[in-house]
Motif scaffolding. Structure first.
Motif, PDB file in Angstrom:
ATOM      1  N   UNK A   1     -17.449  22.541 -14.858  1.00  0.00           N
ATOM      2  CA  UNK A   1     -17.512  22.573 -16.319  1.00  0.00           C
ATOM      3  C   UNK A   1     -17.230  21.187 -16.871  1.00  0.00           C
ATOM      4  N   UNK A   2     -16.277  20.499 -16.273  1.00  0.00           N
ATOM      5  CA  UNK A   2     -15.883  19.167 -16.730  1.00  0.00           C
ATOM      6  C   UNK A   2     -16.687  18.052 -16.079  1.00  0.00           C
ATOM      7  N   UNK A   3     -17.238  18.323 -14.907  1.00  0.00           N
ATOM      8  CA  UNK A   3     -18.013  17.323 -14.171  1.00  0.00           C
ATOM      9  C   UNK A   3     -19.317  17.977 -13.708  1.00  0.00           C
ATOM     10  N   UNK A   4     -20.223  18.258 -14.658  1.00  0.00           N
ATOM     11  CA  UNK A   4     -21.428  19.034 -14.341  1.00  0.00           C
ATOM     12  C   UNK A   4     -22.351  18.384 -13.319  1.00  0.00           C
ATOM     13  N   UNK A   5     -22.258  17.072 -13.159  1.00  0.00           N
ATOM     14  CA  UNK A   5     -23.120  16.406 -12.169  1.00  0.00           C
ATOM     15  C   UNK A   5     -22.811  16.861 -10.742  1.00  0.00           C
ATOM     16  N   UNK A   6     -21.600  17.366 -10.495  1.00  0.00           N
ATOM     17  CA  UNK A   6     -21.259  17.847  -9.156  1.00  0.00           C
ATOM     18  C   UNK A   6     -22.127  19.033  -8.751  1.00  0.00           C
ATOM     19  N   UNK A   7     -22.527  19.833  -9.731  1.00  0.00           N
ATOM     20  CA  UNK A   7     -23.351  21.005  -9.454  1.00  0.00           C
ATOM     21  C   UNK A   7     -24.725  20.614  -8.909  1.00  0.00           C
ATOM     22  N   UNK A   8     -25.181  19.406  -9.239  1.00  0.00           N
ATOM     23  CA  UNK A   8     -26.520  18.978  -8.838  1.00  0.00           C
ATOM     24  C   UNK A   8     -26.563  18.301  -7.471  1.00  0.00           C
ATOM     25  N   UNK A   9     -25.415  17.988  -6.905  1.00  0.00           N
ATOM     26  CA  UNK A   9     -25.373  17.301  -5.617  1.00  0.00           C
ATOM     27  C   UNK A   9     -25.768  18.227  -4.477  1.00  0.00           C
TER      28      UNK A   9
END
Length: 66
Positions: A49-57
Motif C-alpha cells: 500500500x505504501x510502496x506499490x512498486x514492490x507489487x510489480x517486481x
C-alpha cells in the motif's frame, strides 16, 4: 523507525521479496516474528500500500534471507 524492508528492496536484480526475506527483515528490525499467513497476507498488503512498486517486481529467483 528505520525501514525494515530497505535491505530486501535493495537487491540486484530487483525482485519481489519472499516470505523468508520479509521475516528476516521483521525480526532484524526488532518487531518480533510473524506467521507465514500474516506475512503473505496482511503485512505484504500493508507494505505494498505504501510502496506499490514492490507489487510489480518479479518473484525472487532464490530464497533471500532464508
Amino acid at each position: 523507525m528505520p525501514d525494515p524492508f530497505h535491505s530486501i528492496r535493495d537487491v540486484f536484480p530487483p525482485s519481489h521479496p519472499g516470505t523468508a526475506a520479509m521475516r528476516t527483515a521483521i525480526v532484524a528490525a526488532g518487531l518480533g516474528d510473524a506467521s507465514d499467513g500474516c506475512i503473505r497476507g496482511t503485512l505484504r498488503a500493508e507494505v505494498e500500500t505504501h510502496k506499490p512498486h514492490l507489487k510489480t517486481l518479479p518473484t525472487a529467483p532464490f530464497a533471500m534471507g532464508a
